[in-house]
Motif scaffolding. Sequence first.
Motif, mmCIF file in Angstrom:
data_model
loop_
_atom_site.group_PDB
_atom_site.id
_atom_site.type_symbol
_atom_site.label_atom_id
_atom_site.label_comp_id
_atom_site.label_asym_id
_atom_site.label_seq_id
_atom_site.Cartn_x
_atom_site.Cartn_y
_atom_site.Cartn_z
ATOM 1 N N ASN A 92 2.174 14.384 9.516
ATOM 2 C CA ASN A 92 1.991 14.007 10.915
ATOM 3 C C ASN A 92 0.833 13.025 11.067
ATOM 4 O OD1 ASN A 92 2.385 14.211 13.801
ATOM 5 N ND2 ASN A 92 0.578 15.509 13.859
ATOM 6 N N GLN A 93 -0.289 13.305 10.431
ATOM 7 C CA GLN A 93 -1.450 12.425 10.516
ATOM 8 C C GLN A 93 -1.172 11.066 9.864
ATOM 9 O OE1 GLN A 93 -4.419 12.954 12.224
ATOM 10 N NE2 GLN A 93 -3.148 14.598 13.025
ATOM 11 N N ALA A 94 -0.428 11.058 8.767
ATOM 12 C CA ALA A 94 -0.092 9.802 8.098
ATOM 13 C C ALA A 94 0.777 8.927 8.997
ATOM 14 C CB ALA A 94 0.615 10.074 6.769
ATOM 15 N N VAL A 95 1.766 9.536 9.652
ATOM 16 C CA VAL A 95 2.645 8.780 10.547
ATOM 17 C C VAL A 95 1.849 8.231 11.736
ATOM 18 C CG1 VAL A 95 4.613 8.974 12.122
ATOM 19 C CG2 VAL A 95 4.730 9.984 9.836
ATOM 20 N N LYS A 96 0.947 9.042 12.278
ATOM 21 C CA LYS A 96 0.101 8.563 13.372
ATOM 22 C C LYS A 96 -0.765 7.391 12.923
ATOM 23 C CE LYS A 96 -0.534 12.936 15.835
ATOM 24 N NZ LYS A 96 -1.575 13.923 16.220
ATOM 25 N N ALA A 97 -1.338 7.483 11.732
ATOM 26 C CA ALA A 97 -2.189 6.404 11.214
ATOM 27 C C ALA A 97 -1.397 5.113 11.044
ATOM 28 C CB ALA A 97 -2.819 6.822 9.892
ATOM 29 N N ILE A 98 -0.169 5.225 10.566
ATOM 30 C CA ILE A 98 0.679 4.037 10.400
ATOM 31 C C ILE A 98 0.981 3.420 11.767
ATOM 32 C CG2 ILE A 98 2.969 3.245 9.685
ATOM 33 C CD1 ILE A 98 2.765 5.444 7.443
ATOM 34 N N ALA A 99 1.272 4.258 12.750
ATOM 35 C CA ALA A 99 1.552 3.758 14.105
ATOM 36 C C ALA A 99 0.330 3.048 14.681
ATOM 37 C CB ALA A 99 1.990 4.902 15.010
ATOM 38 N N ILE A 100 -0.851 3.618 14.495
ATOM 39 C CA ILE A 100 -2.085 2.993 14.983
ATOM 40 C C ILE A 100 -2.348 1.680 14.267
ATOM 41 C CG2 ILE A 100 -4.603 3.261 15.074
ATOM 42 C CD1 ILE A 100 -4.026 6.311 15.554
ATOM 43 N N ARG A 153 4.552 20.289 -6.614
ATOM 44 C CA ARG A 153 4.577 20.180 -5.149
ATOM 45 C C ARG A 153 5.407 18.963 -4.763
ATOM 46 N NH1 ARG A 153 0.224 22.660 -2.375
ATOM 47 N NH2 ARG A 153 1.565 22.146 -0.614
ATOM 48 N N THR A 154 6.009 19.008 -3.611
ATOM 49 C CA THR A 154 6.747 17.867 -3.080
ATOM 50 C C THR A 154 5.884 17.198 -2.031
ATOM 51 O OG1 THR A 154 8.862 18.976 -3.458
ATOM 52 C CG2 THR A 154 8.847 17.129 -1.906
ATOM 53 N N ALA A 155 5.752 15.895 -2.155
ATOM 54 C CA ALA A 155 4.977 15.110 -1.201
ATOM 55 C C ALA A 155 5.878 14.055 -0.581
ATOM 56 C CB ALA A 155 3.798 14.438 -1.900
ATOM 57 N N LEU A 156 5.421 13.521 0.505
ATOM 58 C CA LEU A 156 6.100 12.391 1.125
ATOM 59 C C LEU A 156 5.255 11.158 0.860
ATOM 60 C CD1 LEU A 156 8.658 11.923 2.738
ATOM 61 C CD2 LEU A 156 7.370 12.251 4.803
ATOM 62 N N LYS A 157 5.881 10.144 0.273
ATOM 63 C CA LYS A 157 5.178 8.895 -0.036
ATOM 64 C C LYS A 157 5.683 7.819 0.913
ATOM 65 C CE LYS A 157 6.497 6.334 -3.491
ATOM 66 N NZ LYS A 157 6.763 5.804 -4.841
ATOM 67 N N PHE A 158 4.749 7.124 1.543
ATOM 68 C CA PHE A 158 5.077 6.013 2.420
ATOM 69 C C PHE A 158 4.662 4.720 1.724
ATOM 70 C CE2 PHE A 158 4.151 9.630 5.167
ATOM 71 C CZ PHE A 158 5.262 9.651 6.006
ATOM 72 N N VAL A 205 8.415 12.616 -3.373
ATOM 73 C CA VAL A 205 7.943 12.539 -4.756
ATOM 74 C C VAL A 205 7.501 13.932 -5.195
ATOM 75 C CG1 VAL A 205 7.248 10.122 -4.698
ATOM 76 C CG2 VAL A 205 5.622 11.862 -4.021
ATOM 77 N N LYS A 206 7.642 14.201 -6.487
ATOM 78 C CA LYS A 206 7.187 15.466 -7.069
ATOM 79 C C LYS A 206 5.822 15.231 -7.701
ATOM 80 C CE LYS A 206 11.088 17.852 -6.620
ATOM 81 N NZ LYS A 206 11.239 19.081 -5.921
ATOM 82 N N MET A 266 0.841 -1.141 0.000
ATOM 83 C CA MET A 266 0.000 0.000 0.000
ATOM 84 C C MET A 266 0.900 1.221 0.000
ATOM 85 S SD MET A 266 -2.647 1.303 2.968
ATOM 86 C CE MET A 266 -1.793 0.466 4.233
ATOM 87 N N GLU A 267 0.402 2.312 -0.552
ATOM 88 C CA GLU A 267 1.118 3.580 -0.522
ATOM 89 C C GLU A 267 0.216 4.665 0.042
ATOM 90 O OE1 GLU A 267 4.169 3.047 -4.275
ATOM 91 O OE2 GLU A 267 2.630 4.592 -4.365
ATOM 92 N N VAL A 268 0.816 5.543 0.811
ATOM 93 C CA VAL A 268 0.121 6.708 1.355
ATOM 94 C C VAL A 268 0.960 7.922 0.985
ATOM 95 C CG1 VAL A 268 -0.628 7.873 3.458
ATOM 96 C CG2 VAL A 268 -0.826 5.396 3.285
ATOM 97 N N GLN A 269 0.319 8.952 0.429
ATOM 98 C CA GLN A 269 1.025 10.183 0.106
ATOM 99 C C GLN A 269 0.465 11.316 0.949
ATOM 100 O OE1 GLN A 269 1.043 11.076 -4.071
ATOM 101 N NE2 GLN A 269 2.034 9.161 -4.609
ATOM 102 N N ALA A 270 1.348 12.209 1.385
ATOM 103 C CA ALA A 270 0.935 13.344 2.201
ATOM 104 C C ALA A 270 1.701 14.576 1.760
ATOM 105 C CB ALA A 270 1.195 13.056 3.672
ATOM 106 N N ILE A 271 0.990 15.700 1.732
ATOM 107 C CA ILE A 271 1.604 16.985 1.390
ATOM 108 C C ILE A 271 1.393 17.931 2.569
ATOM 109 C CG2 ILE A 271 1.574 18.963 -0.177
ATOM 110 C CD1 ILE A 271 0.387 17.097 -2.308
ATOM 111 N N GLY A 272 2.467 18.453 3.095
ATOM 112 C CA GLY A 272 2.380 19.405 4.194
ATOM 113 C C GLY A 272 2.624 18.752 5.535
ATOM 114 N N PRO A 273 3.079 19.550 6.487
ATOM 115 C CA PRO A 273 3.465 18.984 7.785
ATOM 116 C C PRO A 273 2.315 18.345 8.554
ATOM 117 C CG PRO A 273 3.578 21.387 7.819
ATOM 118 C CD PRO A 273 3.326 20.984 6.402
#
Length: 62
Positions: A12-20, A48-53, A39-40, A1-8
């Motif tokens: 933060n919410q994506a990391v919390k969701a992964i931890a849960i 925009r630059t996003a963080l992909k997990f 990722v661009k 699975m992949e999760v992408q997030a843009i902005g702090p």
Amino acid sequence: MEVQAIGPQAVNQAVKAIAIARGYIAPDNLDLVVKPAFVKLDLENEERTALKFSIKAHPLES
């Protein structure tokens, strides 16, 4: 699975969701392996630059 997030806040919410999620799959003897990457993205004619997990379930070692 992949999760992408843009902005702090989204990151933060994506990391919390992964931890849960780790807590939900632990009783099934599984853990998550997470590989983050930048990722661009082109959104509304703007780059925009996003963080992909990239996330995979992995069996826990006994």
